[in-house]
Design a protein around this motif. Sequence first.
Motif, short mmCIF file in Angstrom:
data_model
loop_
_atom_site.label_atom_id
_atom_site.label_comp_id
_atom_site.label_asym_id
_atom_site.label_seq_id
_atom_site.Cartn_x
_atom_site.Cartn_y
_atom_site.Cartn_z
N UNK A 16 37.72 101.19 34.12
CA UNK A 16 37.64 101.60 35.53
C UNK A 16 39.00 101.42 36.21
N UNK A 17 39.27 102.24 37.19
CA UNK A 17 40.55 102.20 37.89
C UNK A 17 40.85 100.82 38.47
N UNK A 18 39.88 100.09 39.05
CA UNK A 18 40.21 98.74 39.54
C UNK A 18 40.68 97.81 38.43
N UNK A 19 40.14 97.98 37.21
CA UNK A 19 40.58 97.16 36.08
C UNK A 19 42.03 97.48 35.73
N UNK A 20 42.35 98.75 35.69
CA UNK A 20 43.71 99.18 35.39
C UNK A 20 44.68 98.63 36.43
N UNK A 21 44.30 98.73 37.70
CA UNK A 21 45.17 98.21 38.77
C UNK A 21 45.37 96.71 38.67
N UNK A 22 44.28 95.98 38.38
CA UNK A 22 44.37 94.52 38.29
C UNK A 22 45.26 94.11 37.12
N UNK A 23 45.13 94.79 35.98
CA UNK A 23 45.96 94.46 34.83
C UNK A 23 47.42 94.81 35.08
N UNK A 24 47.67 95.92 35.74
CA UNK A 24 49.06 96.27 36.06
C UNK A 24 49.67 95.25 37.01
N UNK A 25 48.88 94.79 37.98
CA UNK A 25 49.39 93.76 38.90
C UNK A 25 49.66 92.48 38.15
N UNK A 26 48.73 92.08 37.27
CA UNK A 26 48.93 90.87 36.48
C UNK A 26 50.18 91.00 35.62
N UNK A 27 50.34 92.12 34.97
CA UNK A 27 51.54 92.35 34.15
C UNK A 27 52.81 92.29 34.97
N UNK A 28 52.78 92.91 36.13
CA UNK A 28 53.95 92.89 37.02
C UNK A 28 54.24 91.47 37.50
N UNK A 29 53.19 90.72 37.81
CA UNK A 29 53.38 89.33 38.24
C UNK A 29 53.95 88.47 37.11
N UNK A 30 53.49 88.70 35.89
CA UNK A 30 54.02 87.97 34.73
C UNK A 30 55.48 88.33 34.53
N UNK A 31 55.79 89.61 34.65
CA UNK A 31 57.19 90.06 34.51
C UNK A 31 58.07 89.37 35.55
N UNK A 32 57.60 89.33 36.79
CA UNK A 32 58.35 88.67 37.85
C UNK A 32 58.54 87.18 37.60
N UNK A 33 57.48 86.52 37.12
CA UNK A 33 57.56 85.09 36.83
C UNK A 33 58.58 84.81 35.73
N UNK A 34 58.59 85.67 34.70
CA UNK A 34 59.57 85.50 33.62
C UNK A 34 60.98 85.68 34.14
N UNK A 35 61.18 86.68 34.98
CA UNK A 35 62.52 86.94 35.51
C UNK A 35 62.98 85.82 36.45
N UNK A 36 62.06 85.31 37.28
CA UNK A 36 62.43 84.21 38.18
C UNK A 36 62.85 82.98 37.39
N UNK A 37 62.25 82.80 36.22
CA UNK A 37 62.61 81.67 35.36
C UNK A 37 63.84 81.96 34.50
N UNK A 38 64.32 83.21 34.61
CA UNK A 38 65.48 83.67 33.84
C UNK A 38 65.28 83.44 32.33
N UNK A 39 64.06 83.78 31.89
CA UNK A 39 63.70 83.63 30.49
C UNK A 39 63.76 84.99 29.80
N UNK A 40 64.54 85.12 28.75
CA UNK A 40 64.57 86.39 28.02
C UNK A 40 63.23 86.70 27.35
N UNK A 41 62.98 87.98 27.14
CA UNK A 41 61.75 88.43 26.49
C UNK A 41 61.57 87.74 25.14
N UNK A 42 62.62 87.67 24.36
CA UNK A 42 62.51 87.10 23.02
C UNK A 42 62.08 85.63 23.06
N UNK A 43 62.59 84.87 24.03
CA UNK A 43 62.25 83.45 24.14
C UNK A 43 60.79 83.28 24.58
N UNK A 44 60.37 84.04 25.59
CA UNK A 44 58.99 83.92 26.07
C UNK A 44 58.01 84.37 24.99
N UNK A 45 58.33 85.43 24.28
CA UNK A 45 57.45 85.89 23.20
C UNK A 45 57.32 84.82 22.13
#
Length: 118
Positions: A16-45
């Motif tokens: 459902x569209x609300x599920x897609x929106x919620x997951x995109x927001x969660x993903x965007x929030x995770x992306x922002x949290x990683x960037x604020x911590x200045x953690x590279x993708x490889x390290x967080x993975x």
Amino acid sequence: MMDVKSRPPDPSPYEPIPVIRALRKLGNDIHGARRRRRTPVSILAERACISRTTLNKVEKGAPSVSLGAYAAVLFALEMIDRLSDIADRTHDTVGMELEEEHLPQRIRLPRPRKPRTG
């Protein structure tokens, strides 16, 4: 035309569209949290014990990624504490209202039984 790398993942026709929106927001929030911590993708993975490709999908909010992968990333970001609260009954207002509708109007104590004679 959008660049292929910056395009959000194609939603499955089953979410459902609300599920897609919620997951995109969660993903965007995770992306922002990683960037604020200045953690590279490889390290967080590595800390989350997932591949860089999976982390990229998490940050895009892909519904095909397991909840375990999202949880591992949140744990690696030290943000796991709120995950266990998501479906907590204290936040389930609809469920609580439905439960209250089915509560008995009166509560009666059982009558003591008379001993049988005879």
